[in-house]
Design an enzyme around this catalytic site. Structure first.
Site, PDB file in Angstrom:
ATOM      1  N   SER A 243       5.520  64.233 114.765  1.00 39.21           N
ATOM      2  CA  SER A 243       4.908  65.533 114.916  1.00 39.21           C
ATOM      3  C   SER A 243       4.354  65.773 116.312  1.00 39.21           C
ATOM      4  CB  SER A 243       3.779  65.688 113.876  1.00 39.21           C
ATOM      5  OG  SER A 243       2.777  64.709 114.064  1.00 39.21           O
TER       6      SER A 243
ATOM      7  N   SER B 251       4.939  59.505 114.184  1.00 42.75           N
ATOM      8  CA  SER B 251       4.794  60.604 115.141  1.00 42.75           C
ATOM      9  C   SER B 251       4.515  60.155 116.561  1.00 42.75           C
ATOM     10  CB  SER B 251       3.687  61.550 114.670  1.00 42.75           C
ATOM     11  OG  SER B 251       4.011  62.099 113.419  1.00 42.75           O
TER      12      SER B 251
ATOM     13  N   LYS C  71      -2.541  65.768 122.009  1.00 42.73           N
ATOM     14  CA  LYS C  71      -2.000  66.518 120.878  1.00 42.73           C
ATOM     15  C   LYS C  71      -3.076  67.451 120.326  1.00 42.73           C
ATOM     16  CE  LYS C  71       0.454  65.375 116.547  1.00 42.73           C
ATOM     17  NZ  LYS C  71       1.005  64.222 115.782  1.00 42.73           N
TER      18      LYS C  71
END
Length: 477
Positions: A164, A188, A91
């Site tokens: 996310s 997330s 990420k």
């Protein structure tokens, strides 16, 4: 002779294009010398190129550099490298030297001086980094559409991918990498797993180092693992877990295992009581959760309703109270000096932190301790808690028209986990009648991660679902 050789090469190419990137498939290919890590990396970049701009990536490692890393493995012993030749992604709030960290906000972009500790562990274990993934800006959201460009759901482009860690989940689900790292503050590492039919292992906070990332709530942020199977996630987990002197939020003994296993039969799984079981009008999600309950019973488990209210109350603190101050503290002066560069929904959420005092925050943590005691009392009645990972799923247009309320609905079953210091594992459970995936999440006390993985693996095998957005079923090879 030339014709025979060309036929062999053609067959190998055909097999490569249909290759699953789950760990068993790649391990078998490497052990039999059917493929090399170089072959796999080339195939990964071919797939990425063929998909075009899908907004899964914020940046890629240059293909020549990834190929060089794969080639370097040729002189290494695979038996000594538990992640040998496995392509992965991270990420874009996790630091990697040479790759820009933006946390979903280009104006925030910078090149870090040091690679995150957890990424270095994976590289040292033989994994090959492919690139960094799109995310909801500053990890504020569970919908996956709070960035300039965002990926869509792996099964239907009208639906949200979940956030996310949106890009990290889609990269695994669509067969671009074998596994990926996200970040998890309020769900997330679980919501996008459920919405894309993959596994999301959210570790107990403090057992995998978070040193070297952009934080949302540093005191309970953690690094989740996305993979196609529970056992694949466990293999990464075993490498990633462990002490790090550069992370002051590490647990005193991160390698401690609180519970080694959950009984094969005669075990008890808790579910939320009916008054607190919500699907937000989504009958297909409710039907899918009932299916998961029946699957637990088929596996030899008993199901017990527990009081879910302390979990809900704890979860409400994440975005509706002074704990928001941690998000504001993480961004520091950037929040005020670059307000115009921050997504309006994200900025509005973080702005609320300014309305609370230090005394408000202290009182909130006192209340959290009370809720933690109540929640742990309920967990003591069962071997694990099972909830829908998400109580529903929304179309992108729906979220755009009502971003705050629908995001809160997505977090109903996930917000509380890190605040309560729980271990959690999101597992695919079913496909709804509309063709969208549905997942469940197992939760237990701190450092019961390994026990949840064992349970999740049994559940995943019994569900007999395809891996991610592929047509390959679990255990098909």
């Amino acid at each position: 002779m030339k014709y025979a050789l060309n036929k062999v090469l053609m067959n190998a190419m055909t097999n490569l294009h249909g290759l699953s990137l789950d760990f068993d498939a790649l391990d078998n290919a490497y052990r039999t010398s059917t493929l090399t890590p170089v072959d796999v990396v080339r195939e990964v970049y071919r797939r990425i190129h063929d998909r075009g701009e899908d907004f899964v990536w914020t940046c890629l490692v240059p293909e020549t550099q990834a190929l060089a890393a794969a080639q370097a493995l040729a002189t290494r012993d695979p038996a000594q490298m538990p992640l040998y030749g496995l392509p992965f992604a991270v990420k874009d709030n996790i630091h990697v030297v040479g790759l820009k960290t933006t946390a979903g906000c280009p104006a925030y972009g910078h090149y870090p001086a040091k690679t995150a500790a957890v990424v270095k562990k994976l590289l040292d274990a033989g994994a090959i980094l492919i690139g960094k993934n799109t995310m909801d800006q500053f990890a504020t959201g569970l919908v996956g559409i709070r960035s300039e460009g965002y990926p869509v759901n792996s099964f239907d482009g009208e639906y949200i991918p979940g956030g996310s860690s949106s890009g990290s989940a889609v990269a695994v689900a669509t067969g671009l990498v074998s596994f990926s790292l996200g970040s998890d503050t309020g769900g997330s590492g679980r919501i996008p797993a459920a919405l894309n039919n993959i596994v999301g292992l959210k570790p107990t906070p403090g057992i995998i180092s978070t040193a070297g990332m952009v934080y949302a709530n540093r005191s309970f942020d953690c690094v989740p693992i996305f993979a196609l199977t529970c056992l694949d996630a466990k293999q990464v987990f075993d490498v990633a877990v462990g002490p790090d002197i550069d992370d002051p939020f590490m647990r005193a003994n991160p390698n401690y295992v609180a519970k080694s296993e959950i009984p094969v039969s005669g075990f008890t799984i808790g579910i939320p009581d009916k008054d607190n079981r919500k699907f937000f009008g989504d009958l297909l999600a409710e039907k899918s959760f009932d299916h998961a309950i029946n699957l637990i019973k088929d596996l030899g488990g008993d199901v017990l309703e527990i009081d879910f209210s302390p979990f809900v109350a704890a979860g409400s603190m994440l975005f509706s109270g002074p704990i928001l101050a941690e998000r504001l503290a993480s961004l520091g002066d950037f929040f005020e000096s670059h307000r115009e560069d921050i997504h309006p929904v994200v900025g509005g959420i973080i702005d609320k932190a300014k309305s609370y005092s230090a005394v408000d925050l202290v009182k909130e943590y006192y209340r959290l301790r009370q809720l933690m005691s109540a929640a742990y009392t309920e967990l003591q009645k069962v071997d694990a808690l099972m909830v829908p990972t998400a109580g529903t799923i929304y179309k992108i247009k729906e979220v755009e028209s009502n971003p705050i309320a629908l995001n809160a609905n997505m977090g109903y079953y996930s917000y509380f986990a890190n605040l309560l210091q729980l271990s959690a594992l999101a597992v695919p459970a079913a496909f709804r009648d509309d063709g969208l995936p549905f997942g469940i999440c197992f939760l237990a006390g701190p450092q019961e991660d390994s026990a949840l993985i064992t349970l999740g693996n049994r559940f995943q095998k019994a569900s007999r679902l395809p891996l991610g957005a592929t047509r390959i079923n679990y255990g098909a090879h």
